[in-house]
Design a protein around this motif. Structure first.
Motif, PDB file in Angstrom:
ATOM      1  N   MET A 110       0.843  -1.201   0.000  1.00 13.49           N
ATOM      2  CA  MET A 110       0.000   0.000   0.000  1.00 13.49           C
ATOM      3  C   MET A 110       0.871   1.242   0.000  1.00 13.49           C
ATOM      4  N   GLY A 111       0.529   2.165  -0.881  1.00 14.57           N
ATOM      5  CA  GLY A 111       1.258   3.428  -0.927  1.00 14.57           C
ATOM      6  C   GLY A 111       2.436   3.389  -1.874  1.00 14.57           C
ATOM      7  N   VAL A 112       2.834   4.535  -2.389  1.00 17.39           N
ATOM      8  CA  VAL A 112       3.843   4.584  -3.449  1.00 17.39           C
ATOM      9  C   VAL A 112       5.214   4.076  -2.989  1.00 17.39           C
ATOM     10  N   THR A 113       5.560   4.233  -1.728  1.00 17.69           N
ATOM     11  CA  THR A 113       6.884   3.786  -1.305  1.00 17.69           C
ATOM     12  C   THR A 113       6.957   2.282  -1.058  1.00 17.69           C
ATOM     13  N   SER A 114       5.825   1.594  -1.131  1.00 16.22           N
ATOM     14  CA  SER A 114       5.806   0.149  -0.868  1.00 16.22           C
ATOM     15  C   SER A 114       6.055  -0.660  -2.133  1.00 16.22           C
ATOM     16  N   GLY A 115       6.089   0.003  -3.266  1.00 19.85           N
ATOM     17  CA  GLY A 115       6.200  -0.717  -4.522  1.00 19.85           C
ATOM     18  C   GLY A 115       4.859  -0.977  -5.182  1.00 19.85           C
ATOM     19  N   ALA A 116       3.787  -0.474  -4.570  1.00 18.58           N
ATOM     20  CA  ALA A 116       2.459  -0.666  -5.167  1.00 18.58           C
ATOM     21  C   ALA A 116       2.367   0.144  -6.456  1.00 18.58           C
TER      22      ALA A 116
END
Ligand SMILES: [Zn+2]
Length: 168
Positions: A110-116
Motif C-alpha cells: 500500500m502506498g507509493v513507497t511500498s512498490g504498489a
C-alpha cells in the motif's frame, strides 16, 4: 541465461496482455468487464474479484481485490475481510493442485513507497517453488521470462475455480 524448452518469452507470443492497458484503474476495468483486460479475470464473488497479475512473478500469481475501489486495508468491511481470507484458502488449494508449489507469498503493498503500482487495494497470492528462477534473472535483458502461456494459466484456473465454487 539458459532458457528451458517450456519457457516462453511474452513478446514473442500472440499475447493477450501486451503493454499495460491505458485505463484509469486496471482493477476497476476488470470489475467492469472492459474488453481490454477481460482476459485477466479468473473468477469473482459478490464482493471480490480474482485476477491474474498483469506482470506475474510466477504462473498462478493472482490478485484478490474488492469490487469497490478502495485504497486502504482499513476501508474493508467485515464481510470483505472474511471473504478475502475465504478466497485465499480456496485459491491456495487450487494453486496447490495446479502447480504444486512449496510455499506462498501472500500480502498487500500500500502506498507509493511500498512498490504498489496499482492504487486499488489488492492482495497478492504468489505460489513459490524450490529452485525457481529469481526475479533478477526474470527481468534480465529487459525481458521477463514466464514459464507458462498466460492463456493456459487462465483456462486452467477458471476451470478449477468453477469446480471449487460448485463444490462449496
Ligand atoms: Zn479501481
Amino acid at each position: 541465461m539458459k532458457i528451458e524448452q517450456n519457457l516462453v518469452i511474452p513478446g514473442k507470443l500472440d499475447y493477450v496482455r501486451g503493454d499495460k492497458p491505458d485505463v484509469p484503474c486496471i482493477l476497476c476495468s476488470i470489475r467492469d468487464n472492459d474488453e481490454r483486460v477481460v482476459r485477466l479475470e479468473v473468477g469473482r464473488t459478490e464482493l471480490m474479484v480474482i485476477s491474474l497479475n498483469l506482470f506475474p512473478y510466477n504462473p498462478g500469481h493472482l490478485l484478490i481485490f474488492p469490487l469497490r475501489h478502495i485504497t486502504d486495508l482499513r476501508e474493508l468491511s467485515s464481510d470483505e475481510v472474511l471473504e478475502t481470507h475465504r478466497l485465499l484458502q480456496v485459491w491456495m488449494d487450487i494453486l496447490e493442485s495446479s502447480y504444486g508449489p512449496r510455499g506462498f507469498n501472500i500480502g498487500y503493498n500500500m502506498g507509493v513507497t511500498s512498490g504498489a503500482s496499482i492504487e486499488h487495494l489488492h492482495c497478492h497470492i504468489v505460489p513459490r517453488h524450490r529452485n525457481e528462477i529469481g526475479v533478477l534473472e526474470m527481468v534480465s535483458g529487459g525481458t521477463r521470462v514466464i514459464v507458462e502461456d498466460p492463456n493456459v494459466t487462465l483456462d486452467k484456473l477458471r476451470k478449477a475455480w468453477r469446480t471449487a465454487e460448485n463444490e462449496s
